[in-house]
Scaffold this motif. Sequence first.
Motif, PDB file in Angstrom:
ATOM      1  N   ARG A  49       0.809  -1.224   0.000  1.00 36.14           N
ATOM      2  CA  ARG A  49       0.000   0.000   0.000  1.00 36.14           C
ATOM      3  C   ARG A  49       0.835   1.263   0.000  1.00 36.14           C
ATOM      4  N   ARG A  71      -4.361   8.585  -1.510  1.00 35.93           N
ATOM      5  CA  ARG A  71      -5.412   8.456  -0.492  1.00 35.93           C
ATOM      6  C   ARG A  71      -6.738   7.977  -1.090  1.00 35.93           C
ATOM      7  N   ASN A  74      -6.889   4.575  -0.745  1.00 37.75           N
ATOM      8  CA  ASN A  74      -6.452   4.178   0.599  1.00 37.75           C
ATOM      9  C   ASN A  74      -5.041   3.600   0.565  1.00 37.75           C
ATOM     10  N   SER A  76      -0.701   5.024  -0.140  1.00 32.64           N
ATOM     11  CA  SER A  76       0.149   6.193   0.015  1.00 32.64           C
ATOM     12  C   SER A  76       1.185   6.197  -1.095  1.00 32.64           C
ATOM     13  N   TRP A 262      -9.894  -2.098   0.208  1.00 33.45           N
ATOM     14  CA  TRP A 262      -9.174  -0.910   0.657  1.00 33.45           C
ATOM     15  C   TRP A 262     -10.075   0.313   0.529  1.00 33.45           C
ATOM     16  N   ILE A 263     -11.004   0.263  -0.438  1.00 33.52           N
ATOM     17  CA  ILE A 263     -12.024   1.311  -0.532  1.00 33.52           C
ATOM     18  C   ILE A 263     -13.391   0.643  -0.572  1.00 33.52           C
ATOM     19  N   GLY A 267     -16.390   4.929  -1.960  1.00 32.68           N
ATOM     20  CA  GLY A 267     -15.075   5.343  -2.468  1.00 32.68           C
ATOM     21  C   GLY A 267     -14.957   5.065  -3.951  1.00 32.68           C
TER      22      GLY A 267
END
Length: 314
Positions: A49, A71, A74, A76, A262-263, A267
Amino acid sequence: MTRKGIILAGGLGSRLHPTTLATSKQLLPIYDKPLIYYPLSVLMLTQIREVLIISTPDDLPRFQALLGDGRQLNMSFTYATQKEPRGIAESFLIGADFIGRDPVTLILGDNLFYGDSLAQRLATAASKPQGAAIFAYWVPEPGSFGVVEFDRNGRPQAIVEKPEHPNSNYAVTGLYFYDNDVIDIARSLRPSARGELEITSINQIYLERGLLTVEVLRRGVAWLDTGTADAMLDAANFVAAIERRQGLKIACIEEVAWRLNWIDDEGLQRLAEPLKNTSYGRYLIDLLRRSSDDPFSPTVALRGRYRTPSPTAE
Ligand code: G1P
């Protein structure tokens, strides 16, 4: 320990001039999405991630404009420049602070992997606590790649960069898994005859230490690179053929993030909205509307995301 990911999207793309005179190869489309989505999705399927994207000072702002801080998925994303093309292994010097004390996976920004067993192979490589894992792939003309030489028992004997007389047909792909020692190893390298810090030297050092695993990707996996106009067209045609046949997208990063949980639905909807006038955006919206989904999707094995058939489905 959290495995970090690096995408190296530098280079001059000189074999694609004039197309890449004013833009980065990795921003060009492979069919319906930018090339960099493909290696990014491979890191995502490895459950990584935190990703560092390395490119030239000229191109880096365009990658930032495309991918932002991550972001939205989700994730970086951080960015760093490679001022001159000083070799793939320089990634670990540029990325030393980013990697910290963690293991790291490097993928070249122009490599495209596709295949049913891939997620499983990635998980196995990522689970190694020590050493390095690389992938070898049979190609007809291995001389333009790093080449793995095997002994009669299939054990790797040497890794040679672009040999004039290759000893095997197994090319080293642009996907590399390392423990944290890779930073010190990269620091110890000296530039090769072509003035680069060679990734092959790093692999050779792990091999000499008895800490290199070479996984052969068999013919059921596609590994495509995109170094020439023909290779790019082949990759685009390959992706188009599969996507049209299945109605499912390859390397759709929003879908991958959603399937990995993750989303959430909201999202995904948010990401689809600005794209809704494109077939890519409509595809994302359709994912949410589907009343049933494939329970055998590879991401199910990773995180269990699929939609159970609804009794009211037509
Ligand atoms: C680089 C590596 C080579 C590897 C290849 C995979 O080659 O040096 O070992 O096989 O990527 O794409 P380059 O792209 O620098 O020619």
